[in-house]
Write a protein that holds these residues in place. Structure first.
Motif, PDB file in Angstrom:
ATOM      1  N   THR A  83       0.828  -1.207   0.000  1.00 47.94           N
ATOM      2  CA  THR A  83       0.000   0.000   0.000  1.00 47.94           C
ATOM      3  C   THR A  83       0.859   1.253   0.000  1.00 47.94           C
ATOM      4  O   THR A  83       0.591   2.213  -0.737  1.00 47.94           O
ATOM      5  CB  THR A  83      -0.925  -0.001   1.224  1.00 47.94           C
ATOM      6  N   TRP A  86       2.485   2.539  -3.451  1.00 45.29           N
ATOM      7  CA  TRP A  86       1.776   3.402  -4.405  1.00 45.29           C
ATOM      8  C   TRP A  86       1.148   4.615  -3.739  1.00 45.29           C
ATOM      9  O   TRP A  86       0.951   5.655  -4.386  1.00 45.29           O
ATOM     10  CB  TRP A  86       0.692   2.607  -5.143  1.00 45.29           C
ATOM     11  N   LEU A  87       0.861   4.530  -2.435  1.00 44.80           N
ATOM     12  CA  LEU A  87       0.178   5.635  -1.777  1.00 44.80           C
ATOM     13  C   LEU A  87       1.121   6.795  -1.474  1.00 44.80           C
ATOM     14  O   LEU A  87       0.729   7.972  -1.591  1.00 44.80           O
ATOM     15  CB  LEU A  87      -0.485   5.135  -0.489  1.00 44.80           C
ATOM     16  N   SER A 144      -7.595   8.037   2.101  1.00 48.09           N
ATOM     17  CA  SER A 144      -7.006   6.902   1.396  1.00 48.09           C
ATOM     18  C   SER A 144      -6.056   6.092   2.261  1.00 48.09           C
ATOM     19  O   SER A 144      -5.722   4.953   1.906  1.00 48.09           O
ATOM     20  CB  SER A 144      -6.252   7.400   0.147  1.00 48.09           C
ATOM     21  N   TRP A 145      -5.594   6.643   3.380  1.00 46.82           N
ATOM     22  CA  TRP A 145      -4.655   5.912   4.232  1.00 46.82           C
ATOM     23  C   TRP A 145      -5.412   4.875   5.052  1.00 46.82           C
ATOM     24  O   TRP A 145      -6.306   5.209   5.822  1.00 46.82           O
ATOM     25  CB  TRP A 145      -3.924   6.865   5.170  1.00 46.82           C
TER      26      TRP A 145
END
Length: 322
Positions: A83, A86-87, A144-145
């Protein structure tokens, strides 16, 4: 019967010759009536030897243990690393592009606007649209986290409310007159209108599913909605490409014949449509990957345990010392 000396009482004789019963510790155990050794407690096998010269009898079927799957902590660590891979780049690029876009409007100045203006009202609506869209970009990035949902569900809910009510909803409403006032060609206006409608509808769908506690559907709609929020970021990243392509045809008498106004309209329209399509594809790609991962996890949980391949039984060394 034979008498013993020193006045001791005579030992009790046996029936086969008056031999006294031995009491030494090293005497052999009494045999059974058939003259054989005492039977063991199992199906006739001898008891396992306990000295170091003989192997103990195995109690299992001789099968080897199955390969242990990776631990849950290791799987969680791998998932978090994937994760973050890309985050973190997404967060860095989003913040940098947003900060650069805001430099033209903070502090507000009509002369620094990157969009051709029709008047002060147009500029005020444009600034309001950009400000609320910035709230949506940053709060959506926080949503999004994954750790925010796990560690602080309350903060996740309040951030989601700020994302919708202070970001997406007012920005989409103010964007309606801004689209009509934007003088960048009909193609650009059409792309912005489609984007604005999809942005508003997916946001409402995400909010309704959250109110109905349909959290799986809520995540699907919010992934699509935030992908539309990032269209503004993607368009600024790909705009130099279209500027280069149009500049290569600017002097072509058949394409633009040096008409910079038509070229600018084409750049704006092509950039807006391409960014919209790319973000929709990216959203469906992410949703497809999530669905595949969920299906694999369910299959792993419901699959029967793998039976180990039986191996040859361990031979038992006979005890010949008895």
């Amino acid at each position: 019967m034979t008498a013993t000396g020193h006045g001791e009482p005579p030992a009790r004789a046996t029936a086969d010759g008056d031999r006294p019963t031995t009491t030494e510790a090293d005497a052999r155990p009494t045999t059974t009536d058939s003259g054989t050794r005492p039977a063991t407690t199992d199906s006739g096998a001898r008891p396992a030897a306990t000295d170091s010269n003989s192997r103990p009898t195995t109690t299992d079927t001789g099968s080897r243990p199955a390969t242990r799957p990776p631990s849950a902590a290791r799987r969680r660590l791998r998932g978090r690393l994937r994760t973050a891979a890309w985050l973190v780049p997404l967060a860095v690029v989003t913040v940098l592009v947003t900060a650069r876009a805001l430099t033209a409007y903070v502090p507000p100045d009509l002369h620094t606007s990157r969009v051709p203006l029709r008047g002060e009202l147009h500029y005020a609506l444009l600034v309001a649209h950009i400000a609320t869209a910035t709230v949506a970009v940053l709060t959506g990035l926080a949503q999004s986290w994954p750790w925010l949902r796990r560690r602080s569900p309350a903060a996740h809910r309040w951030t989601g409310r700020a994302y919708f009510f202070a970001g997406v909803f007012p920005s989409a409403l103010v964007g309606i007159p801004v689209i009509g006032l934007t003088p960048l060609g009909l193609s650009n206006q059409a792309s912005l209108a489609v984007l604005d409608a999809l942005w508003l509808l997916t946001g409402i769908a995400g909010y309704r599913t959250a109110r109905q506690r349909r959290y799986a559907d809520h995540r699907v709609w919010m992934i699509r909605n935030y992908a539309l929020t990032l269209v503004a970021i993607t368009s600024r990243l790909i705009q130099p490409l279209f500027e280069h392509l149009v500049a290569a045809q600017l002097t072509d008498p058949v394409s633009y014949a040096g008409d910079t106004l038509a070229a600018g309209h084409d750049i704006a329209g092509a950039t807006a449509w391409t960014a919209l399509v790319l973000q929709l594809i990216a959203a469906e790609y992410v949703l497809g990957r999530r669905a595949g991962q969920t299906a694999r996890r369910r299959a792993t949980r419901t699959a029967p345990p793998r039976r180990a391949q039986p191996s040859a039984p361990t031979p038992v060394t006979p005890d010949l010392s008895a």
